[in-house]
Design a protein around this motif. Structure first.
Motif, PDB file in Angstrom:
ATOM      1  N   ALA A 215       0.869  -1.183   0.000  1.00  0.00           N
ATOM      2  CA  ALA A 215       0.000   0.000   0.000  1.00  0.00           C
ATOM      3  C   ALA A 215       0.901   1.226   0.000  1.00  0.00           C
ATOM      4  CB  ALA A 215      -0.910  -0.024   1.223  1.00  0.00           C
ATOM      5  N   LYS A 216       1.484   1.516  -1.175  1.00  0.00           N
ATOM      6  CA  LYS A 216       2.545   2.530  -1.231  1.00  0.00           C
ATOM      7  C   LYS A 216       2.033   3.910  -0.852  1.00  0.00           C
ATOM      8  CE  LYS A 216       5.818   0.478  -4.461  1.00  0.00           C
ATOM      9  NZ  LYS A 216       5.212  -0.864  -4.656  1.00  0.00           N
ATOM     10  N   VAL A 217       0.823   4.253  -1.288  1.00  0.00           N
ATOM     11  CA  VAL A 217       0.292   5.582  -0.979  1.00  0.00           C
ATOM     12  C   VAL A 217      -0.358   5.581   0.405  1.00  0.00           C
ATOM     13  CG1 VAL A 217      -1.381   7.358  -1.650  1.00  0.00           C
ATOM     14  CG2 VAL A 217      -0.050   6.125  -3.407  1.00  0.00           C
ATOM     15  N   TYR A 218      -1.223   4.588   0.659  1.00  0.00           N
ATOM     16  CA  TYR A 218      -2.019   4.570   1.898  1.00  0.00           C
ATOM     17  C   TYR A 218      -1.112   4.363   3.111  1.00  0.00           C
ATOM     18  CZ  TYR A 218      -6.314   3.732   4.620  1.00  0.00           C
ATOM     19  OH  TYR A 218      -7.337   3.809   5.524  1.00  0.00           O
ATOM     20  N   ASP A 219      -0.463   3.220   3.181  1.00  0.00           N
ATOM     21  CA  ASP A 219       0.440   2.961   4.308  1.00  0.00           C
ATOM     22  C   ASP A 219       1.677   3.854   4.234  1.00  0.00           C
ATOM     23  OD1 ASP A 219      -1.458   1.106   4.920  1.00  0.00           O
ATOM     24  OD2 ASP A 219      -0.054  -0.550   5.264  1.00  0.00           O
ATOM     25  N   GLY A 220       2.042   4.230   3.008  1.00  0.00           N
ATOM     26  CA  GLY A 220       3.168   5.143   2.835  1.00  0.00           C
ATOM     27  C   GLY A 220       2.942   6.454   3.578  1.00  0.00           C
ATOM     28  N   GLU A 221       1.683   6.911   3.605  1.00  0.00           N
ATOM     29  CA  GLU A 221       1.357   8.163   4.296  1.00  0.00           C
ATOM     30  C   GLU A 221       1.530   8.008   5.815  1.00  0.00           C
ATOM     31  OE1 GLU A 221       1.207  10.849   2.951  1.00  0.00           O
ATOM     32  OE2 GLU A 221      -0.057  12.253   4.056  1.00  0.00           O
ATOM     33  N   PHE A 222       1.156   6.843   6.337  1.00  0.00           N
ATOM     34  CA  PHE A 222       1.385   6.580   7.767  1.00  0.00           C
ATOM     35  C   PHE A 222       2.885   6.669   8.077  1.00  0.00           C
ATOM     36  CE2 PHE A 222      -2.439   4.908   9.953  1.00  0.00           C
ATOM     37  CZ  PHE A 222      -3.322   4.798   8.889  1.00  0.00           C
ATOM     38  N   LYS A 223       3.672   5.971   7.235  1.00  0.00           N
ATOM     39  CA  LYS A 223       5.118   5.933   7.467  1.00  0.00           C
ATOM     40  C   LYS A 223       5.714   7.336   7.381  1.00  0.00           C
ATOM     41  CE  LYS A 223       9.317   3.895   5.553  1.00  0.00           C
ATOM     42  NZ  LYS A 223       9.927   3.273   4.379  1.00  0.00           N
ATOM     43  N   ARG A 224       5.264   8.099   6.383  1.00  0.00           N
ATOM     44  CA  ARG A 224       5.811   9.443   6.160  1.00  0.00           C
ATOM     45  C   ARG A 224       5.488  10.363   7.350  1.00  0.00           C
ATOM     46  NH1 ARG A 224       4.483  14.302   4.885  1.00  0.00           N
ATOM     47  NH2 ARG A 224       2.244  13.927   4.703  1.00  0.00           N
ATOM     48  N   ILE A 225       4.237  10.318   7.814  1.00  0.00           N
ATOM     49  CA  ILE A 225       3.842  11.219   8.902  1.00  0.00           C
ATOM     50  C   ILE A 225       4.596  10.878  10.188  1.00  0.00           C
ATOM     51  CG2 ILE A 225       1.913  11.830  10.424  1.00  0.00           C
ATOM     52  CD1 ILE A 225       0.121  11.792   7.891  1.00  0.00           C
ATOM     53  N   PHE A 226       4.737   9.583  10.468  1.00  0.00           N
ATOM     54  CA  PHE A 226       5.511   9.188  11.664  1.00  0.00           C
ATOM     55  C   PHE A 226       6.944   9.726  11.570  1.00  0.00           C
ATOM     56  CE2 PHE A 226       3.787   6.205  14.908  1.00  0.00           C
ATOM     57  CZ  PHE A 226       2.465   6.206  14.504  1.00  0.00           C
ATOM     58  N   GLU A 227       7.560   9.544  10.379  1.00  0.00           N
ATOM     59  CA  GLU A 227       8.951   9.988  10.205  1.00  0.00           C
ATOM     60  C   GLU A 227       9.069  11.495  10.379  1.00  0.00           C
ATOM     61  OE1 GLU A 227      10.682   6.604   7.386  1.00  0.00           O
ATOM     62  OE2 GLU A 227      10.507   8.592   6.433  1.00  0.00           O
ATOM     63  N   GLU A 228       8.103  12.201   9.788  1.00  0.00           N
ATOM     64  CA  GLU A 228       8.114  13.663   9.857  1.00  0.00           C
ATOM     65  C   GLU A 228       8.004  14.137  11.310  1.00  0.00           C
ATOM     66  OE1 GLU A 228       5.868  15.819   6.631  1.00  0.00           O
ATOM     67  OE2 GLU A 228       4.700  16.401   8.392  1.00  0.00           O
ATOM     68  N   GLU A 229       7.068  13.538  12.066  1.00  0.00           N
ATOM     69  CA  GLU A 229       6.907  13.913  13.464  1.00  0.00           C
ATOM     70  C   GLU A 229       8.180  13.613  14.255  1.00  0.00           C
ATOM     71  OE1 GLU A 229       4.615  15.514  15.271  1.00  0.00           O
ATOM     72  OE2 GLU A 229       3.547  15.945  13.411  1.00  0.00           O
ATOM     73  N   PHE A 230       8.765  12.440  13.971  1.00  0.00           N
ATOM     74  CA  PHE A 230       9.979  12.052  14.699  1.00  0.00           C
ATOM     75  C   PHE A 230      11.097  13.043  14.424  1.00  0.00           C
ATOM     76  CE2 PHE A 230      13.936   9.421  14.992  1.00  0.00           C
ATOM     77  CZ  PHE A 230      13.928   9.304  16.377  1.00  0.00           C
TER      78      PHE A 230
END
Ligand code: NAP
Ligand code: MG
Length: 401
Positions: A215-230
């Motif tokens: 799920a490159k876009v859907y789960d990708g968004e979860f991964k991206r937001i976590f990384e950004e917050e971190f």
């Protein structure tokens, strides 16, 4: 002996049935003799929720927002059967936990209380594994449909500006099933913040896993937001405390978790968290030994037991029987709240009291004295003695004093 003083009150949310009885006993025997307890009290018992049109639940949640720390007793979520049991109910009131979670925009973290003589099914787990489950969207707010004939399904988003975006989902040659899922950036971000906040407060590593290779876009968004917050907010504090944020694919995470020693927080999407929290809970042993903390993105914490009001024991209690209901998760909800209050207010004695309360409870179990639900879980050869709740609490109180 001088009692420990508090500066700011914590929010106390009372509840129902057997846990309400335990609540009173825990306060009377384990807290009030040692702490000059300051609470803002809200009675979330079913009848008071009914009498206030459920306003008391909303008030309690807002008080938690204001004061930063809350402790909650288990409460009845009415269903049809409860409507018959309590004819005075004017409505089938919503789950208080749902209402509180919505107001705090919080994530629930579930952690087992671990004792050496209850061996987890996974034998290398030495420390608790805390599960953080995202509580919004995905399959739980999806729409499903079935179609009978060959044809094509598309996915269309219509913006308020009038702009449209359309994708072909699939062309099929016969009957088919379909599902539309969504999540919101704001909710994913709140989830991420709650996870980082809680990891810092527990001084534990945070793991997060999705399936972003598929799920490159859907789960990708979860991964991206976590990384950004971190990167933007939490990296410095994590490094200061020697903690790690670790992202990996869900299947890799499952394999690593099973081979781990435990002792970390595992954040999961809604469905993954639903499945994994029950797996981890069952493998650690007992629902009566599961605690739960609701954490808002700005660090408000509400502590509670994971189990319900233990209705069957309550009916026996009403008949005058002494029950052997396990108070451990309720005690740990109180100790968690007192420790958090102490940390926020700079009261090391209050933090130490929370730690001592936990230690006294664990030592009581280690001495072989326990409520009877734990007897079948004890390692063979461990000299265990089952007692009723009151006796168990008295044993802990004696150790505390
Ligand atoms: P429950 O209260 O968790 O109890 C289920 C069974 O698990 C009990 O009958 C008991 O088994 C065992 N158990 C749970 N906690 C225990 C403890 N501390 N010590 C010993 N045994 C324990 O779940 P439920 O019966 O499904 O729900 C009862 C009510 O609680 C419902 O009205 C529900 O709405 C509410 N509920 C509230 C919350 C919450 O406020 N967070 C969560 C879940 C459910 P035995 O009877 O075999 O001894
Ligand atoms: Mg489940």
């Amino acid at each position: 002996m001088e009692k420990i003083k508090m500066t700011t009150p914590l929010v106390e949310m009372d509840g129902d049935e057997m846990t309400r009885i335990l609540w009173g006993m825990v306060k009377e025997k384990l807290i009030l003799p040692f702490v000059e307890l300051k609470t803002e009290y809200y009675d979330l018992g079913l009848l008071n929720r009914n009498a206030t049109g459920d306003q008391v639940t909303i008030d309690a949640a807002n008080a938690a927002k204001r004061l930063g720390v809350a402790v909650k007793c288990a409460t009845i979520t009415p269903n049809r059967q409860r409507m018959e049991e309590y004819p005075e109910l004017t409505e089938m009131w919503k789950s208080p936990n749902g209402t509180i979670r919505a107001i705090l925009d919080g994530t629930a973290f579930r952690a087992p209380i671990v004792v050496p003589w209850i061996r987890p099914v996974v034998k290398n787990w030495e420390q608790p594994i805390t599960i953080a489950r995202h509580a919004y969207g995905d399959m739980y707010k999806a729409v499903d449909m079935m179609t009978e004939e060959p044809g094509t399904a598309t996915l269309t988003f219509r913006g308020e500006s009038g702009a449209e975006k359309t994708l072909v989902v699939q062309t099929v040659d016969g009957p088919a099933v379909w599902q539309g899922q969504h999540n919101k950036d704001s909710s994913i971000r709140a989830f991420a913040r709650s996870c980082f906040q809680y990891a810092l407060s527990q001084r534990q590593d945070l793991w997060f896993s999705t399936k972003d290779t598929i799920a490159k876009v859907y789960d990708g968004e979860f991964k991206r937001i976590f990384e950004e917050e971190f990167e933007n907010t939490y990296r410095t504090e994590f490094e200061k405390l020697g903690l790690t944020y670790f992202y990996t694919l869900i299947d890799d995470a499952v394999a690593r978790v099973v081979r781990s020693k435990g002792g970390f927080i595992w954040a999961l999407k809604n469905y993954d968290g639903d499945v994994m929290s029950d797996m981890v809970a069952a493998a650690f042993g007992s629902l009566a030994m599961m605690t739960s903390v609701l954490v808002s993105p700005d660090g408000v914490m509400e502590f509670e037991a994971s189990h319900g009001t233990v209705t069957r024991h309550y009916y026996r209690y009403l008949k005058g029987e002494k029950t052997s209901t396990n108070p451990m998760a309720t005690i740990f909800a109180w100790s968690g709240a007192l420790k958090r209050r102490g940390e926020l207010d700079g009261l090391p004695e209050l933090v130490r009291f929370g730690q001592r309360l936990e230690a006294a409870s664990l030592e009581t179990l280690e001495s072989g004295v326990m409520t009877r639900d734990l007897l079948p879980l004890a390692e063979p050869g461990f000299a265990a003695r089952g007692v009723d709740s009151e006796e168990f609490l008295n044993e802990i109180a004696a150790r505390l004093a």
